[in-house]
Enzyme design. Structure first.
Site, PDB file in Angstrom:
ATOM      1  N   ASP A  43    -135.196   6.780  18.068  1.00  0.00           N
ATOM      2  CA  ASP A  43    -134.219   5.734  17.778  1.00  0.00           C
ATOM      3  C   ASP A  43    -133.671   5.171  19.082  1.00  0.00           C
ATOM      4  OD1 ASP A  43    -134.627   6.287  15.130  1.00  0.00           O
ATOM      5  OD2 ASP A  43    -132.593   7.006  14.731  1.00  0.00           O
ATOM      6  N   HIS A  94    -134.175  -0.849  13.096  1.00  0.00           N
ATOM      7  CA  HIS A  94    -133.036   0.084  12.963  1.00  0.00           C
ATOM      8  C   HIS A  94    -131.736  -0.695  12.725  1.00  0.00           C
ATOM      9  CE1 HIS A  94    -131.109   3.893  13.175  1.00  0.00           C
ATOM     10  NE2 HIS A  94    -130.726   3.860  14.444  1.00  0.00           N
ATOM     11  N   HIS A  98    -126.293  -2.077  13.971  1.00  0.00           N
ATOM     12  CA  HIS A  98    -126.012  -0.658  13.720  1.00  0.00           C
ATOM     13  C   HIS A  98    -124.739  -0.453  12.888  1.00  0.00           C
ATOM     14  CE1 HIS A  98    -125.971   3.721  14.535  1.00  0.00           C
ATOM     15  NE2 HIS A  98    -127.254   3.546  14.817  1.00  0.00           N
ATOM     16  N   HIS A 188    -134.369  10.596  20.410  1.00  0.00           N
ATOM     17  CA  HIS A 188    -133.701   9.381  20.881  1.00  0.00           C
ATOM     18  C   HIS A 188    -134.274   8.983  22.237  1.00  0.00           C
ATOM     19  CE1 HIS A 188    -130.954  11.007  17.867  1.00  0.00           C
ATOM     20  NE2 HIS A 188    -130.574   9.752  17.679  1.00  0.00           N
TER      21      HIS A 188
END
Length: 237
Positions: A43, A94, A98, A188
């Protein structure tokens, strides 16, 4: 630092909001299929410290991984987006900003997904087909809206917890002990010790007979179902 830690705690603690287990609309957490396959995912929402190094490590093992990018990250680091695509990595969605998706209306959910996909497609020429919910949060409305866009929502069943500052050996232990055939692993792109841990993880998985594929290749095509744990399997004929 405390604020960041609290945010990342939520990111790595998937929360299902809403309907009962029997009726939930779920993302894919893992996949039931023949053979020992596993997917590595990263991510990218804030920093960009290690993206280039991660690409080099993955490329050295001829491994393709899946990177889920936030649209605002894409805005900040367009060259990194291009590097990921040029290296053959899957570049996926994603969200754009966010947000907590379960707090949004269907129109707002669609806008978040489409805005991020537009940005990625403009840079790579390929529109994302996979989506990962920010903070791991979703409800039936989120998943149903994402699915209606022709995008598959994907989570993970193995969490490296690399964002916690764990050393490389602990990251490696968590991943290698947690993986099973069909697993999706969460990392990540800006975690401190992930580049140090990644070569050993890849070598251990390969030695154990795993084939490492991007999530798009792990997922089943055609008719499938998802059980209460989020495991995708072929639909019973």
């Amino acid at each position: 630092m405390l604020a960041v830690a609290l945010i990342l705690t939520v990111v790595n603690a998937p929360a299902v909001v809403g309907a009962s287990a029997a009726k939930r609309s779920l993302p894919v957490y893992s996949v039931e299929r023949d053979g020992k396959y596993v997917s590595l995912s990263f991510d990218a929402a804030w920093g960009n410290e290690d993206t280039e190094e991660l690409i080099k490590i993955l490329d050295s093992y001829n491994v393709k991984a899946t990177f889920f990018l936030v649209g605002e990250w894409v805005d900040k680091y367009p060259e990194s987006v291009k590097q990921l695509a040029d290296a053959g990595m899957e570049v996926m969605n994603h969200s754009d900003t966010h947000p907590h998706m379960a707090k949004l209306s269907p129109d707002e959910i669609a806008a978040e997904v489409n805005a991020c996909s537009d940005k990625i497609e403009a840079l790579t020429g390929t529109r994302p087909t996979l989506f990962r919910c920010p903070y791991g949060e979703y409800d039936d409305r989120v998943i149903d809206t994402v699915n209606a866009l022709g995008v598959t929502a994907v989570q993970w069943d193995v969490d490296s917890l690399d964002w916690k500052g764990l050393d490389a050996s602990e990251i490696s232990r968590r991943v290698t002990e947690g993986v099973k055939p069909g697993s999706i692993v969460l990392f990540h792109n800006a975690a401190e010790h992930t580049p140090e841990a990644l070569p050993g993880i890849i070598e251990a998985l390969l030695a154990d007979g795993y084939t490492i594929v991007p999530i798009g290749e792990l997922l089943l095509s055609g008719e499938y179902e998802i059980d209460h744990t989020g495991r995708q399997f072929k639909a019973v004929q």
